[in-house]
Design a protein around this motif. Structure first.
Motif, PDB file in Angstrom:
ATOM      1  N   ARG A 144     105.830  20.588 118.053  1.00 48.74           N
ATOM      2  CA  ARG A 144     105.338  21.962 118.164  1.00 48.74           C
ATOM      3  C   ARG A 144     104.328  22.216 117.067  1.00 48.74           C
ATOM      4  O   ARG A 144     104.554  21.856 115.915  1.00 48.74           O
ATOM      5  CB  ARG A 144     106.499  22.950 118.068  1.00 48.74           C
ATOM      6  CG  ARG A 144     107.392  22.938 119.280  1.00 48.74           C
ATOM      7  CD  ARG A 144     108.515  23.914 119.142  1.00 48.74           C
ATOM      8  NE  ARG A 144     108.042  25.221 118.681  1.00 48.74           N
ATOM      9  CZ  ARG A 144     108.427  26.377 119.184  1.00 48.74           C
ATOM     10  NH1 ARG A 144     109.284  26.400 120.172  1.00 48.74           N
ATOM     11  NH2 ARG A 144     107.985  27.510 118.691  1.00 48.74           N
ATOM     12  N   HIS A 149     105.202  16.669 127.454  1.00 46.35           N
ATOM     13  CA  HIS A 149     105.676  16.991 126.112  1.00 46.35           C
ATOM     14  C   HIS A 149     105.408  15.811 125.178  1.00 46.35           C
ATOM     15  O   HIS A 149     105.788  14.685 125.476  1.00 46.35           O
ATOM     16  CB  HIS A 149     107.184  17.280 126.132  1.00 46.35           C
ATOM     17  CG  HIS A 149     107.559  18.324 127.121  1.00 46.35           C
ATOM     18  ND1 HIS A 149     107.502  19.659 126.832  1.00 46.35           N
ATOM     19  CD2 HIS A 149     107.963  18.227 128.409  1.00 46.35           C
ATOM     20  CE1 HIS A 149     107.877  20.340 127.895  1.00 46.35           C
ATOM     21  NE2 HIS A 149     108.150  19.496 128.872  1.00 46.35           N
ATOM     22  N   GLU A 203     112.748  22.337 118.058  1.00 43.21           N
ATOM     23  CA  GLU A 203     113.091  22.616 119.453  1.00 43.21           C
ATOM     24  C   GLU A 203     113.715  21.362 120.031  1.00 43.21           C
ATOM     25  O   GLU A 203     113.305  20.247 119.694  1.00 43.21           O
ATOM     26  CB  GLU A 203     111.843  22.995 120.249  1.00 43.21           C
ATOM     27  CG  GLU A 203     112.109  23.286 121.699  1.00 43.21           C
ATOM     28  CD  GLU A 203     110.844  23.702 122.462  1.00 43.21           C
ATOM     29  OE1 GLU A 203     110.859  23.561 123.686  1.00 43.21           O
ATOM     30  OE2 GLU A 203     109.875  24.137 121.843  1.00 43.21           O
TER      31      GLU A 203
END
Length: 94
Positions: free
Chosen positions: A55, A35, A61
């Motif tokens: 994102r 990530h 998120e």
């Protein structure tokens, strides 16, 4: 809490000394997922941290994960991308 404070200090130092002021941060979790992060917070605590992954769609998120689930933290220089759909032409020789 101390882990996140020290990590932020390390990221800031890396960005300042080696990456021209901006660093990209990637976290690999023990499940193998990777990530790119926008932020990391020390909440909720008690062995957990909150990761805010980048994102493409811009939707917020957050992932609350145990600190022990973090396998690797990678710091690199931010990549510069040309404007979407266009690349600057190389200079022509005169």
């Amino acid at each position: 809490e101390d882990f996140v404070t020290r990590l932020r200090e390390h990221i800031e130092r890396f960005a300042r000394e080696r990456a021209g002021g901006q660093a990209a941060v990637e976290v690999e979790l023990r499940d193998g997922s990777i990530h790119r992060l926008v932020a990391i917070e020390d909440a909720p605590g008690y062995g957990f941290v909150t990761l805010a992954p980048y994102r493409d769609d811009g939707m917020p998120e957050e992932m609350i994960v145990p600190v022990a689930s973090i396998a690797l933290i990678k710091l690199t220089q931010m990549e510069e991308h040309p404007p979407f759909g266009f690349a600057q032409a190389p200079p022509t020789k005169a």
